[in-house]
Write a protein that holds these residues in place. Structure first.
Motif, PDB file in Angstrom:
ATOM      1  N   GLY A 151       0.528  -1.246  -0.105  1.00 23.71           N
ATOM      2  CA  GLY A 151       0.116  -0.038  -0.157  1.00 23.71           C
ATOM      3  C   GLY A 151       0.877   1.328   0.242  1.00 23.71           C
ATOM      4  N   VAL A 152       2.089   1.445  -0.488  1.00 31.12           N
ATOM      5  CA  VAL A 152       3.017   2.543  -0.654  1.00 31.12           C
ATOM      6  C   VAL A 152       2.296   3.421  -1.579  1.00 31.12           C
ATOM      7  CG1 VAL A 152       4.412   1.742  -2.348  1.00 31.12           C
ATOM      8  CG2 VAL A 152       5.327   3.357  -0.556  1.00 31.12           C
ATOM      9  N   ASN A 153       2.434   4.614  -1.099  1.00 25.71           N
ATOM     10  CA  ASN A 153       1.774   5.732  -1.984  1.00 25.71           C
ATOM     11  C   ASN A 153       3.154   6.035  -3.182  1.00 25.71           C
ATOM     12  OD1 ASN A 153       0.945   8.067  -3.265  1.00 25.71           O
ATOM     13  ND2 ASN A 153       0.851   9.385  -1.364  1.00 25.71           N
ATOM     14  N   VAL A 154       2.465   5.333  -4.275  1.00 29.53           N
ATOM     15  CA  VAL A 154       3.110   5.355  -5.675  1.00 29.53           C
ATOM     16  C   VAL A 154       3.308   6.955  -6.282  1.00 29.53           C
ATOM     17  CG1 VAL A 154       2.778   2.980  -6.238  1.00 29.53           C
ATOM     18  CG2 VAL A 154       1.522   4.820  -7.163  1.00 29.53           C
ATOM     19  N   SER A 155       2.398   7.570  -5.729  1.00 34.57           N
ATOM     20  CA  SER A 155       2.304   9.100  -6.642  1.00 34.57           C
ATOM     21  C   SER A 155       3.245  10.180  -5.718  1.00 34.57           C
ATOM     22  CB  SER A 155       0.757   9.710  -6.402  1.00 34.57           C
ATOM     23  OG  SER A 155       0.199   9.641  -5.262  1.00 34.57           O
ATOM     24  N   ARG A 156       3.957   9.875  -4.637  1.00 31.04           N
ATOM     25  CA  ARG A 156       4.674  10.768  -4.103  1.00 31.04           C
ATOM     26  C   ARG A 156       5.999  11.376  -4.806  1.00 31.04           C
ATOM     27  NH1 ARG A 156       5.011  10.305   1.921  1.00 31.04           N
ATOM     28  NH2 ARG A 156       2.850  10.564   2.464  1.00 31.04           N
ATOM     29  N   VAL A 157       6.323  12.575  -4.814  1.00 30.96           N
ATOM     30  CA  VAL A 157       7.488  13.279  -5.569  1.00 30.96           C
ATOM     31  C   VAL A 157       8.565  13.558  -4.499  1.00 30.96           C
ATOM     32  CG1 VAL A 157       6.173  13.653  -7.373  1.00 30.96           C
ATOM     33  CG2 VAL A 157       6.174  15.491  -5.690  1.00 30.96           C
ATOM     34  N   ASP A 158       9.716  13.800  -5.034  1.00 30.63           N
ATOM     35  CA  ASP A 158      10.790  14.426  -4.166  1.00 30.63           C
ATOM     36  C   ASP A 158      10.813  15.983  -4.042  1.00 30.63           C
ATOM     37  OD1 ASP A 158      12.028  15.187  -6.566  1.00 30.63           O
ATOM     38  OD2 ASP A 158      13.508  13.829  -6.718  1.00 30.63           O
ATOM     39  N   VAL A 159      11.762  16.554  -3.689  1.00 35.47           N
ATOM     40  CA  VAL A 159      11.800  18.011  -3.540  1.00 35.47           C
ATOM     41  C   VAL A 159      11.842  18.582  -4.793  1.00 35.47           C
ATOM     42  CG1 VAL A 159      12.671  18.035  -1.011  1.00 35.47           C
ATOM     43  CG2 VAL A 159      14.345  18.007  -3.178  1.00 35.47           C
TER      44      VAL A 159
END
Length: 198
Positions: free
Chosen positions: A128-136
């Motif tokens: 269930g990890v969030n695949v839509s996260r982005v880095d800085v």
């Protein structure tokens, strides 16, 4: 080193029970783990894939949710090492945030993408990890795979339709633009362009 007595106690347990810090450090060195460095023994064990040491350290009270100076968790380091057994163990402990971010905004999944370990990637997605996260920098997992991961990882992410192929990072780059600039990722570029054309 892996021998245990009738109670399941090994040399690490006995070294700790007896309060023999020098012996404990000596045993850890046998596994390539040093006590006198800035990185904790738990993080070192995660990076090297030493599940037995991790289990021992956790059973003796090591904090699984600890972070290093860059805010990397033990799970970040396990993903960087690419050791599935260690990643599974840490996630199943329940005290590790699978969506945690380091100072650069990288999650353990993003670290896995850079390493190119598809089995670890798939496990984290199933958990269930969030695949839509982005880095800085606004880069998602496809940007990062194009930037530093193997072409197989780019193909793997595209095959699962996890992110929009046309998303741009903070500098206005798509994953294909990043891959094109990286000459060693020419195959990634061709793969991404063929997907856009479809």
């Amino acid at each position: 080193m892996s021998e245990v007595d009738n109670n399941g106690t090994n040399v690490l347990h006995w070294a700790c029970k007896g309060g023999h810090v020098d012996m404990f450090e000596c045993v850890l060195r046998q596994y390539g783990i040093l006590m006198n460095v800035q990185t904790s023994p738990l993080i070192q064990a995660a990076l090297k894939g030493n599940r037995d040491i991790i289990e021992f350290l956790v059973s003796t009270g090591s904090n699984v949710s600890q972070v290093d100076d860059a805010n990397n968790t033990v799970l970040h380091w396990a993903c960087l090492g690419g050791y599935m057994a260690v990643v599974k163990y840490l996630v199943r402990q329940g005290s590790v945030d699978i969506n945690s971010r380091n100072k650069d905004g990288l999650t353990p999944l993003m670290t896995t993408v850079i390493k190119g370990k598809e089995d670890v990637f798939d496990f984290l997605v199933r958990m269930g990890v969030n695949v839509s996260r982005v880095d800085v920098h606004g880069r998602n997992i496809l940007h990062l795979a194009s930037l530093g991961g193997p072409v197989e990882m780019v193909r793997h992410i595209l095959g699962q339709n996890l992110v929009d192929i046309n998303v741009r990072d903070k500098d206005g780059n798509t994953a294909a633009m990043i891959a094109k600039r990286k000459s060693r990722h020419y195959n990634s570029y061709n793969l991404l362009v063929s997907r856009v054309v479809q």
